[in-house]
Design an enzyme around this catalytic site. Structure first.
Site, PDB file in Angstrom:
ATOM      1  N   SER A 177       9.746 -25.907  85.992  1.00  0.00           N
ATOM      2  CA  SER A 177      10.569 -25.801  84.794  1.00  0.00           C
ATOM      3  C   SER A 177       9.905 -26.517  83.609  1.00  0.00           C
ATOM      4  O   SER A 177       9.325 -27.585  83.764  1.00  0.00           O
ATOM      5  CB  SER A 177      11.932 -26.429  85.072  1.00  0.00           C
ATOM      6  OG  SER A 177      12.714 -26.412  83.907  1.00  0.00           O
ATOM      7  N   ALA A 199       6.936 -35.444  75.706  1.00  0.00           N
ATOM      8  CA  ALA A 199       8.221 -36.052  75.362  1.00  0.00           C
ATOM      9  C   ALA A 199       9.059 -35.014  74.637  1.00  0.00           C
ATOM     10  O   ALA A 199       9.541 -35.228  73.534  1.00  0.00           O
ATOM     11  CB  ALA A 199       8.007 -37.273  74.482  1.00  0.00           C
ATOM     12  N   CYS A 233      14.627 -36.060  84.313  1.00  0.00           N
ATOM     13  CA  CYS A 233      13.919 -35.929  83.035  1.00  0.00           C
ATOM     14  C   CYS A 233      13.738 -37.310  82.404  1.00  0.00           C
ATOM     15  O   CYS A 233      14.719 -38.007  82.141  1.00  0.00           O
ATOM     16  CB  CYS A 233      14.680 -35.026  82.067  1.00  0.00           C
ATOM     17  SG  CYS A 233      13.835 -34.952  80.471  1.00  0.00           S
TER      18      CYS A 233
END
Lengths: 258, 303
Positions: free
Chosen positions: B21, B70, B130
């Site tokens: 992903s 990021a 994440c």
């Protein structure tokens, strides 16, 4: 043309000055139409320290010879390696990427502004605009005389204006100091590529003249085709990828404070 | 031609190569380069309940044999996904899996409920790892109790295949893996990125706008492999391995360490055709050693 990833063959690699090289690459398959402002993402061969591809504006395309060329300024390990490429070596490339400039119409008066290696997309842009029949003016800026390249080639395509930071050639100062940009000379559109502060300054002057201005951004990116989402710029409709929704943007769509 | 079929819970994959992903868009970005349907499955970009603009630029730093990102889960939210992206990706015959994110358990659950209704989505990957969001994300994946809780609640709301994606930024990844398995995870995928940073010594400032970001690429492969090996021994559910896989040889290491399938991430940025090359390479490897099925090498590390 559809995006493609393939090996290209080096047909020439010409040193233009102390740190600029013009790399011409031949494609085995017939090149489709490439729009001025689109770019090619090159995998640097034999440079393990260069993990990601390096994006370059398409400098020129020769459809008869089936070649495209890019302007390489040596700034780090990857570009240094590219400067050493020899004829018949192969490099892997993904192209054409991104959206190009809006082409002018016949008899429109346009100004192309290139700073440093930002002159790269202006060669193909000048060439195609001249073919269309536009009135092409080209303003080129660099630090010093020795940094200016390809002035003769640009002169064949339009009226050329030069600035240098140190005054060693042309008008002393930045491109924004040149009268062709400062005096409202009735350009239909201004196209600009160079360092961000330069593009912002050019955009500001164009805005004050009520002239449309398109800029080509060069944010760092990992992929070049819209999946890493690293190269975003702020626009009036949110963050947009420079690689797929740019690199060319109309300044009025960007969130620049100018 | 060896048998490449693998099973992740109820999900049969024609081969064990999936995309990670956040490295494959929604698949359509690769249509110019490859036939996406040849992949075992694709994982869409991380989705949240609401629109997220993501973090400020710069979001990326190239590092030795890898990169920091990021991005911060930039996406247009689940409503946009259902209305615009879902119809488009429903054309694929391969499995399309949604990576699900939230900043609270309620958000994870609401999102899982919405996706549960989508006929052509057979599985979700619960992203509790994440590193680039201020709230939620990795906070769930680095705390055993929170990992348990979010898995338990999402499990109640979601009745298809539930994959939980783990963070490597923990002291004992096997403990987290066992915990989410106990709460009903059908499969475990690992690893997400390592928290890292880069500094520009000319400006003496961080390269990333967020100071820290997630490290991916071959730089992390040995650690990813070690963690996959540890987790594969700790749980019974199928493990999906990822972390710096650049070619078929890398992928085979992960199978031997115990992964039933692999995800290809950062390599997609460099070569958009790499996934198909990896499938081909796995097949050649199995043929070369006369191994009839990929399943015969899963966890078969010789000691």
């Amino acid at each position: 043309m559809k995006k493609t990833v393939c090996d290209l063959t080096v047909t020439s690699n010409i040193q233009l000055n102390h740190d600029n090289y013009l790399l011409r690459l031949h494609a085995d398959k017939k090149l489709g139409k490439i729009i001025p402002g689109q770019f090619v993402n090159i995998l640097v061969p034999g440079s393990p320290g260069t993990f990601l591809r390096r994006p370059f504006s398409v400098f020129d395309v020769n459809y008869d010879e089936n070649t495209l060329s890019v302007l390489v300024k040596t700034v780090g390990g990857g570009t240094h390696k590219l400067s050493l490429l020899e004829i018949n070596q192969r490099v892997n490339a993904i192209f054409p990427l991104g959206n190009g400039f809006s082409l002018p119409q016949k008899q429109e008066k346009i100004l192309l502004v290139g700073g440093g290696v930002g002159i790269a997309p202006m060669m193909i842009m000048a060439k195609e605009s001249k073919e269309i029949g536009a009135d092409v003016h080209i303003l080129l800026g660099a630090q010093s005389r020795r940094d200016h390249i390809l002035i003769d080639q640009f002169s064949e395509l339009g009226s050329v204006y030069i600035t240098t930071d140190d005054g060693s050639l042309g008008t002393k100062g930045f491109v924004t100091h040149h009268p062709v940009l400062n005096n409202n000379e009735g350009f239909n559109r201004v196209y600009c590529c160079g360092p961000d502060p330069m593009m912002k300054a050019v955009a500001k002057i164009s805005k004050s003249h009520g002239t449309e201005c398109e800029v080509s951004l060069e944010n760092t990116m990992a992929c070049g085709f819209g999946v890493c989402l690293c190269c975003v710029t702020k626009t009036k409709s949110g963050n947009k990828c420079v690689c797929t929704e740019g690199p060319v943007f109309n300044v009025k769509d960007l969130s620049w404070q100018i | 031609m060896a048998d490449l079929k693998v099973k992740i819970h109820n999900l049969e994959l024609k081969n064990p190569v999936m995309t990670a992903s956040g490295t494959f868009g929604n698949g359509t970005e690769f249509d110019d380069f490859i036939d996406v349907n040849q992949l075992g499955a694709i994982l869409c970009k991380g989705t949240t309940l609401h629109n997220r603009e993501g973090n400020d630029y710069p979001r990326m730093a190239e590092t030795p044999s890898g990169m920091l990102n990021a991005v911060g889960l930039q996406n247009k939210g689940v409503d946009y996904f259902i209305e615009h992206i879902y119809p488009e990706i429903s054309k694929y015959s391969t499995h399309v899996i949604i990576n699900v994110n939230g900043s609270s358990i309620e958000e994870y659950v609401s999102l899982a409920e919405r996706i549960n209704e989508l006929e052509n989505i057979p599985a979700i990957e619960l992203n509790i790892s994440c590193p680039n969001v201020k709230e939620g994300g990795m906070a769930f994946g680095t705390n055993l109790k929170m990992a348990e809780q979010v898995t338990r609640e999402v499990r109640k709301a979601y009745n298809k295949t539930l994959i939980v994606k783990l963070s490597p930024n923990v002291t004992c990844i096997s403990d987290i893996a066992r915990a989410v398995e106990a709460q009903g995870a059908d499969s475990i995928s690992l690893i997400n990125t390592f928290l890292g940073m880069a500094i520009n010594i000319e400006t003496q400032r961080p390269v990333l706008s967020t100071i820290t970001g997630g490290l991916s690429g071959p730089a992390i492969k040995p650690i990813a492999l070690r963690m996959v090996w540890q987790v594969a021994q700790a749980v019974k559910v199928p493990v999906i391995g990822m972390g710096g896989i650049m070619n078929a040889a890398d992928a085979i290491e992960f199978f031997l360490a115990g992964a039933t399938a692999v995800q290809i991430g950062t390599a997609n940025f460099i070569d958009p055709t790499v996934t198909l090359k990896i499938i081909e390479g796995i097949n050649s490897y199995l043929d070369k050693y006369n191994i009839s099925s990929i399943n015969d090498i899963v966890g078969k590390l010789q000691m």
